[in-house]
Design a protein around this motif. Structure first.
Motif, short mmCIF file in Angstrom:
data_model
loop_
_atom_site.label_atom_id
_atom_site.label_comp_id
_atom_site.label_asym_id
_atom_site.label_seq_id
_atom_site.Cartn_x
_atom_site.Cartn_y
_atom_site.Cartn_z
N GLY A 193 0.80 -1.22 0.00
CA GLY A 193 0.00 0.00 0.00
C GLY A 193 0.83 1.27 0.00
N GLY A 194 2.16 1.11 -0.02
CA GLY A 194 3.02 2.29 0.00
C GLY A 194 2.84 3.09 1.27
N SER A 195 2.81 4.41 1.12
CA SER A 195 2.69 5.29 2.28
C SER A 195 1.28 5.87 2.41
CB SER A 195 3.69 6.44 2.17
OG SER A 195 3.46 7.19 0.99
N VAL A 196 0.33 5.34 1.62
CA VAL A 196 -1.02 5.93 1.64
C VAL A 196 -2.12 4.91 1.96
CG1 VAL A 196 -0.41 7.80 0.07
CG2 VAL A 196 -1.21 5.63 -0.87
N ALA A 197 -1.84 3.63 1.82
CA ALA A 197 -2.87 2.60 1.99
C ALA A 197 -2.32 1.46 2.84
CB ALA A 197 -3.32 2.09 0.62
N PRO A 198 -3.20 0.56 3.30
CA PRO A 198 -2.74 -0.57 4.12
C PRO A 198 -1.73 -1.44 3.39
CG PRO A 198 -5.12 -0.35 4.25
CD PRO A 198 -4.68 0.59 3.17
N SER A 199 -0.76 -1.97 4.13
CA SER A 199 0.21 -2.93 3.60
C SER A 199 0.11 -4.20 4.42
CB SER A 199 1.63 -2.37 3.66
OG SER A 199 1.79 -1.29 2.77
#
Length: 227
Positions: A137-143
């Motif tokens: 998700g990078g730095s904006v969404a869930p990972s």
């Protein structure tokens, strides 16, 4: 008004004194205050990290081991991600001095036998990692990251098999009326997760390689009750 000022000072003191509990390869985002927001690092939701196989008794202590890029069975394979996550795992274990001689072999595996051939030539343990699930998700969404790690002796005998998984997400703004709390996601969620998972999995291995009673650190996989 005095009560509000006291509360503000207390929250500021707690945030400024907060320190990460575990070292990570990637920099942790320390909590900081920018009125009316308190910014903090994400909480990692983790699995119970069960062990599937482990030495039944203390054997010879191994000092040499090799780590490879983590295998991911997607098509086409993402070799750059496999290498990057494998290196993060290696750096975390290297920093904990689990083995006196730990090296990273940047060779992409197609089978366990590939790893065993290299490890046998070096008279080292083979640490074979697999990515079983991945959501970037990078730095904006869930990972989300799920991994499996197996450790073989130079003769090819399976010594350890363990799995772990973690998830980070942005829960949104938490309103505390006077101030609000926001989560700051790391620049790369998968690297952040891998460093945390690798740190957890290193604990029983560190005890084992130092000749101590590692059985106390083992969390077995819960058995499914019979119907």
């Amino acid at each position: 008004m005095k009560n509000y000022c006291l509360l503000f000072f207390l929250i500021f003191s707690l945030v400024s004194c907060a320190k990460p509990k575990e070292p990570h390869l990637v920099p942790e985002v320390n909590g900081h205050l920018s009125f009316p927001y308190v910014f903090g690092p994400p909480t990692i939701q983790k699995s119970c990290a069960p062990l599937w196989s482990w030495p039944k008794e203390q054997s010879a202590i191994f000092k040499k081991a090799v780590v490879f890029p983590f295998y991911w069975s997607q098509t086409p394979r993402n070799f750059s991600l496999e290498t990057a996550l494998g290196r993060v795992f290696y750096e975390v274990w290297k920093s904990k001095n689990i083995f006196s001689n730990l090296s990273f072999i940047n060779t992409h595996l197609y089978s366990v036998q590939d790893a065993l051939n290299i490890a046998r030539a070096k008279n080292s343990l083979a640490i074979v990692g697999e990515i079983t699930y991945c959501l970037d998700g990078g730095s904006v969404a869930p990972s989300v990251l799920s991994i499996k790690v197996s450790i073989y002796d130079p003769k090819g005998k399976l010594l350890w098999a363990m799995s772990h998984a973690g998830r980070i997400e942005n829960p949104g703004t938490i309103d505390w009326f006077i101030i609000k709390r926001k989560i700051t996601l790391p620049e790369d969620g998968l690297y952040y997760l891998m460093s945390a998972l690798a740190s957890d999995l290193s604990k029983p291995i560190l005890v084992w390689t130092h000749g101590k009673k590692y059985q106390k650190t083992i969390l077995k996989f819960p058995k499914t009750p019979s119907p």
